[in-house]
Enzyme design. Structure first.
Site, PDB file in Angstrom:
ATOM      1  N   HIS A  95      18.498  -1.816   5.239  1.00 36.60           N
ATOM      2  CA  HIS A  95      17.276  -0.753   6.105  1.00 36.60           C
ATOM      3  C   HIS A  95      15.507  -1.032   6.059  1.00 36.60           C
ATOM      4  CE1 HIS A  95      16.261   1.547   1.954  1.00 36.60           C
ATOM      5  NE2 HIS A  95      15.773   0.696   2.015  1.00 36.60           N
ATOM      6  N   ASN A 102      20.902  -2.436   2.464  1.00 33.55           N
ATOM      7  CA  ASN A 102      21.990  -2.024   3.392  1.00 33.55           C
ATOM      8  C   ASN A 102      21.895  -2.031   4.007  1.00 33.55           C
ATOM      9  OD1 ASN A 102      20.128  -0.410   3.294  1.00 33.55           O
ATOM     10  ND2 ASN A 102      20.943   1.621   3.232  1.00 33.55           N
TER      11      ASN A 102
HETATM   12  C1  F6R Z   1       9.586   0.490   0.998  1.00 33.02           C
HETATM   13  C2  F6R Z   1      10.534   0.268   2.035  1.00 33.02           C
HETATM   14  C3  F6R Z   1      11.801  -0.358   1.529  1.00 33.02           C
HETATM   15  C4  F6R Z   1      12.073  -1.503   0.518  1.00 33.02           C
HETATM   16  C5  F6R Z   1      13.850  -1.805   0.223  1.00 33.02           C
HETATM   17  C6  F6R Z   1      13.217  -3.104  -0.650  1.00 33.02           C
HETATM   18  O1  F6R Z   1       8.117   0.820   1.597  1.00 33.02           O
HETATM   19  O2  F6R Z   1      10.270   0.690   3.140  1.00 33.02           O
HETATM   20  O3  F6R Z   1      12.578  -0.596   2.682  1.00 33.02           O
HETATM   21  O4  F6R Z   1      11.290  -2.870   0.526  1.00 33.02           O
HETATM   22  O5  F6R Z   1      14.555  -0.901  -0.086  1.00 33.02           O
HETATM   23  O6  F6R Z   1      12.814  -2.194  -1.917  1.00 33.02           O
HETATM   24  P1  F6R Z   1      13.051  -3.158  -2.901  1.00 33.02           P
HETATM   25  O7  F6R Z   1      11.744  -4.627  -2.537  1.00 33.02           O
HETATM   26  O8  F6R Z   1      12.338  -2.487  -4.656  1.00 33.02           O
HETATM   27  O9  F6R Z   1      14.370  -4.145  -3.231  1.00 33.02           O
END
Ligand code: F6R
Length: 244
Positions: free
Chosen positions: A135, A133
Site C-alpha cells: 500500500h 502489502n
Molecule cells: C503513512 C502511510 C503508510 C505508511 C506505510 C509504511 O502516512 O501512508 O502508507 O507509509 O504503512 O509504514 P511504516 O513506515 O510504519 O512501515
C-alpha cells in the site's frame, strides 16, 4: 524509477533529507506531500536538525499529508495529526499544513474537499512509505486503482502492522481517509522510502513485479520521476552486493 541503496537507516534518512532540502532550495514555496509511520521519522529528525542550524527554511512551504485514520480525534496520540505535530510541525516554521480531518462530520465531504485543495495546489515532491502489502498512503491492494481521495477500510495486514503503535490491536481504527492513486501520481516528483528486512519482499516485488492494483505501489513505475531509497536490510542480498 531511480533506486538508491544506502548502508543504514540513518544514511537513508540523510539522503532523503538532502533531496527535500534541494527541492526547497530550488523552490522555496514548494508544496510537499508528507507521510507518517515509522519510516520517515529519521527524515523528519534530519530536516528539524537542518532547520535548527539554519540550512533550510520552511516559511513558504505548504504540505499535504497522505492520510488520516477516520474517525479520530486530533488529540488522540495515534492520530496522524498528533504524529505530525509531535515529530515535525512543532519544530519547524512550515507555513501551511493540511491533513485529512479525522474529526469531520461527513467523510465523503471531507474527501472531496481535501482532493480539491490538493488539485488547486499541485504537489512538487511527495514522500511515501510502503506497506508490507504494497500500500501507498492507505491505498490497499484491490482490483482497481482508486483515483481520488477516498474513505477506505484498512486491510487486516495493515491493522496488524499498525497494532504496534496501539495498546491493543482492537484499538487500531478500521477506516481511514487517503489520497488516491491519481492524487499521488499527479505529484511532480515522488520519493519512496523503505527500511528494514520486513520491506525486502515488497521492494523486490515493486522493482521486479507487474503493474497491478494488487500491489498499489507498482503504479509508480508509470510515473516519470520516482526515487526509491532503501537501506541494506530492505534490499535483497544480491542487490546490496551489486552496489557495494
Ligand atoms: C503513512 C502511510 C503508510 C505508511 C506505510 C509504511 O502516512 O501512508 O502508507 O507509509 O504503512 O509504514 P511504516 O513506515 O510504519 O512501515
Amino acid at each position: 524509477m531511480r533506486v538508491l541503496i544506502e548502508q543504514s537507516y540513518e544514511a537513508l534518512s540523510r539522503k532523503a533529507a538532502q533531496i527535500v532540502q534541494e527541492q526547497i532550495t530550488a523552490k522555496p514555496d514548494s508544496v510537499l506531500g508528507l507521510a507518517t509511520g515509522s519510516t520517515p521519522l529519521g527524515l523528519y529528525a534530519e530536516l528539524i536538525r537542518l532547520f535548527k542550524v539554519g540550512e533550510i527554511d520552511f516559511s513558504k512551504v505548504v504540505s499535504y499529508n497522505l492520510d488520516e485514520y477516520f474517525p479520530i480525534k486530533k488529540s488522540n496520540e495515534q492520530s496522524y495529526d498528533f504524529f505530525m505535530r509531535k515529530n515535525f510541525f512543532d519544530h519547524v516554521n512550515i507555513s501551511k499544513k493540511f491533513i485529512p480531518d479525522g474529526e469531520a462530520s461527513n467523510y465523503s465531504a471531507e474527501c472531496a474537499a481535501y482532493e480539491k485543495k490538493i488539485a488547486d495546489s499541485e504537489i512538487d515532491l511527495q514522500i511515501l512509505g510502503i506497506g508490507n502489502n504494497g500500500h501507498i498512503g492507505f491505498n490497499e491492494p484491490s482490483n482497481f486503482f482508486e483515483e481520488k481521495t477516498h474513505y477506505v477500510q484498512l486491510d487486516e495486514s495493515t491493522i496488524q502492522a499498525n497494532a504496534r503503535f496501539f495498546a491493543h490491536e482492537s484499538d487500531v481504527p478500521r477506516h481511514a481517509i487517503t489520497m488516491g492513486i491519481g492524487t499521488i501520481m499527479r505529484a511532480k516528483k515522488i520519493l519512496l522510502l523503505a527500511s528494514g528486512a520486513t520491506k525486502a519482499e515488497i521492494i523486490h516485488e515493486l522493482l521486479n513485479g507487474k503493474i497491478s492494483p494488487k500491489n498499489p505501489s507498482s503504479v509508480l513505475k508509470l510515473h516519470r520521476d520516482v526515487t526509491v531509497i532503501i537501506d541494506r536490510d530492505a534490499s535483497l542480498p544480491f542487490l546490496f552486493e551489486e552496489r557495494f
